[in-house]
Design a protein around this motif. Structure first.
Motif, mmCIF file in Angstrom:
data_model
loop_
_atom_site.group_PDB
_atom_site.id
_atom_site.type_symbol
_atom_site.label_atom_id
_atom_site.label_comp_id
_atom_site.label_asym_id
_atom_site.label_seq_id
_atom_site.Cartn_x
_atom_site.Cartn_y
_atom_site.Cartn_z
ATOM 1 N N GLU A 1 0.850 -1.191 0.000
ATOM 2 C CA GLU A 1 0.000 0.000 0.000
ATOM 3 C C GLU A 1 0.884 1.239 0.000
ATOM 4 O O GLU A 1 1.780 1.371 0.831
ATOM 5 C CB GLU A 1 -0.906 0.013 1.219
ATOM 6 N N ARG A 2 0.600 2.134 -0.928
ATOM 7 C CA ARG A 2 1.334 3.398 -0.994
ATOM 8 C C ARG A 2 0.449 4.506 -0.450
ATOM 9 O O ARG A 2 -0.736 4.569 -0.770
ATOM 10 C CB ARG A 2 1.741 3.686 -2.421
ATOM 11 N N TYR A 3 1.037 5.359 0.356
ATOM 12 C CA TYR A 3 0.279 6.452 0.952
ATOM 13 C C TYR A 3 1.213 7.619 1.197
ATOM 14 O O TYR A 3 2.406 7.531 0.977
ATOM 15 C CB TYR A 3 -0.387 5.998 2.250
ATOM 16 N N ARG A 4 0.651 8.728 1.649
ATOM 17 C CA ARG A 4 1.441 9.913 1.983
ATOM 18 C C ARG A 4 1.217 10.262 3.452
ATOM 19 O O ARG A 4 0.116 10.126 3.971
ATOM 20 C CB ARG A 4 1.043 11.093 1.104
ATOM 21 N N THR A 5 2.278 10.751 4.081
ATOM 22 C CA THR A 5 2.175 11.172 5.471
ATOM 23 C C THR A 5 1.457 12.514 5.540
ATOM 24 O O THR A 5 1.128 13.116 4.515
ATOM 25 C CB THR A 5 3.575 11.315 6.105
ATOM 26 N N ASP A 6 1.258 13.012 6.747
ATOM 27 C CA ASP A 6 0.630 14.319 6.929
ATOM 28 C C ASP A 6 1.468 15.442 6.315
ATOM 29 O O ASP A 6 0.946 16.501 5.981
ATOM 30 C CB ASP A 6 0.430 14.606 8.416
ATOM 31 N N TYR A 7 2.763 15.210 6.161
ATOM 32 C CA TYR A 7 3.656 16.210 5.579
ATOM 33 C C TYR A 7 3.800 16.043 4.073
ATOM 34 O O TYR A 7 4.555 16.777 3.444
ATOM 35 C CB TYR A 7 5.030 16.133 6.248
ATOM 36 N N GLY A 8 3.135 15.067 3.504
ATOM 37 C CA GLY A 8 3.174 14.853 2.059
ATOM 38 C C GLY A 8 4.287 13.949 1.578
ATOM 39 O O GLY A 8 4.484 13.792 0.376
ATOM 40 N N ALA A 9 5.020 13.355 2.494
ATOM 41 C CA ALA A 9 6.110 12.462 2.100
ATOM 42 C C ALA A 9 5.537 11.098 1.695
ATOM 43 O O ALA A 9 4.704 10.546 2.403
ATOM 44 C CB ALA A 9 7.089 12.288 3.253
ATOM 45 N N PRO A 10 5.976 10.563 0.565
ATOM 46 C CA PRO A 10 5.464 9.263 0.140
ATOM 47 C C PRO A 10 6.005 8.135 1.017
ATOM 48 O O PRO A 10 7.174 8.137 1.397
ATOM 49 C CB PRO A 10 5.949 9.123 -1.297
ATOM 50 N N ARG A 11 5.149 7.193 1.341
ATOM 51 C CA ARG A 11 5.516 6.036 2.155
ATOM 52 C C ARG A 11 4.922 4.784 1.517
ATOM 53 O O ARG A 11 4.000 4.848 0.708
ATOM 54 C CB ARG A 11 4.991 6.162 3.585
ATOM 55 N N GLU A 12 5.434 3.657 1.946
ATOM 56 C CA GLU A 12 4.942 2.377 1.445
ATOM 57 C C GLU A 12 4.877 1.391 2.606
ATOM 58 O O GLU A 12 5.813 1.299 3.397
ATOM 59 C CB GLU A 12 5.909 1.863 0.373
ATOM 60 N N ARG A 13 3.780 0.664 2.697
ATOM 61 C CA ARG A 13 3.582 -0.340 3.736
ATOM 62 C C ARG A 13 3.376 -1.682 3.047
ATOM 63 O O ARG A 13 2.527 -1.821 2.173
ATOM 64 C CB ARG A 13 2.357 0.007 4.582
ATOM 65 N N THR A 14 4.151 -2.666 3.429
ATOM 66 C CA THR A 14 4.036 -3.989 2.839
ATOM 67 C C THR A 14 3.693 -4.988 3.932
ATOM 68 O O THR A 14 4.302 -4.984 4.995
ATOM 69 C CB THR A 14 5.363 -4.401 2.159
ATOM 70 N N SER A 15 2.706 -5.833 3.659
ATOM 71 C CA SER A 15 2.339 -6.881 4.604
ATOM 72 C C SER A 15 2.142 -8.184 3.849
ATOM 73 O O SER A 15 1.825 -8.187 2.663
ATOM 74 C CB SER A 15 1.064 -6.505 5.372
ATOM 75 N N THR A 16 2.356 -9.285 4.536
ATOM 76 C CA THR A 16 2.185 -10.612 3.957
ATOM 77 C C THR A 16 1.096 -11.337 4.720
ATOM 78 O O THR A 16 1.098 -11.352 5.952
ATOM 79 C CB THR A 16 3.495 -11.416 4.043
ATOM 80 N N VAL A 17 0.168 -11.919 3.990
ATOM 81 C CA VAL A 17 -0.898 -12.714 4.588
ATOM 82 C C VAL A 17 -0.967 -14.050 3.864
ATOM 83 O O VAL A 17 -0.485 -14.190 2.735
ATOM 84 C CB VAL A 17 -2.270 -12.000 4.522
ATOM 85 N N PHE A 18 -1.558 -15.021 4.508
ATOM 86 C CA PHE A 18 -1.785 -16.319 3.911
ATOM 87 C C PHE A 18 -3.282 -16.582 3.915
ATOM 88 O O PHE A 18 -3.946 -16.406 4.944
ATOM 89 C CB PHE A 18 -1.036 -17.403 4.685
#
Length: 117
Positions: free
Chosen positions: A67-84
């Motif tokens: 998942e790609r998102y932006r912080t409150d300051y507008g900086a791009p971030r990415e969150r990766t998770s693994t599920v089964f």
């Protein structure tokens, strides 16, 4: 039987995530030339999904959700998770020829409390 996705291990997944996982499996099944290690997502969605079949258990898949998102300051971030997940009601996706099984995620995790040898 209606297709269903059941979470086996990992964090919560939404109904939209479940529909997207079914769509990715259908896409990989219909397009044999597709890269099984590729990330796929819906148009306009901030999430991408990578689905790999578990070679030991039919109907089980390892799914990487990015998942790609932006912080409150507008900086791009990415969150990766693994599920089964376990999928029922659709034809199973077979492992691709030439795809090393070692790259497939495994649901088995080492026991933290086992005696060290």
């Amino acid at each position: 039987m209606k297709p269903s996705v059941k979470l086996i291990k990992g964090l919560h997944i939404t109904a939209s995530d479940k529909r997207a996982i079914l769509d990715v499996i259908a896409h990989l099944k219909n397009n044999t030339g597709s890269d099984i290690n590729g990330m796929y997502g819906r148009k306009g969605s901030r999430k991408q999904y990578g689905v790999v079949p578990d070679p030991k258990n039919a109907g089980r898949y390892g799914v990487v959700i990015r998942e790609r998102y932006r912080t409150d300051y507008g900086a791009p971030r990415e969150r990766t998770s693994t599920v089964f997940v376990e999928v029922r009601g659709i034809e199973q996706l077979a492992p691709r020829p030439g795809h090393p099984e070692s790259q497939a995620p495994s649901i088995e995790t080492p026991d933290m409390f086992a005696d060290a040898e």
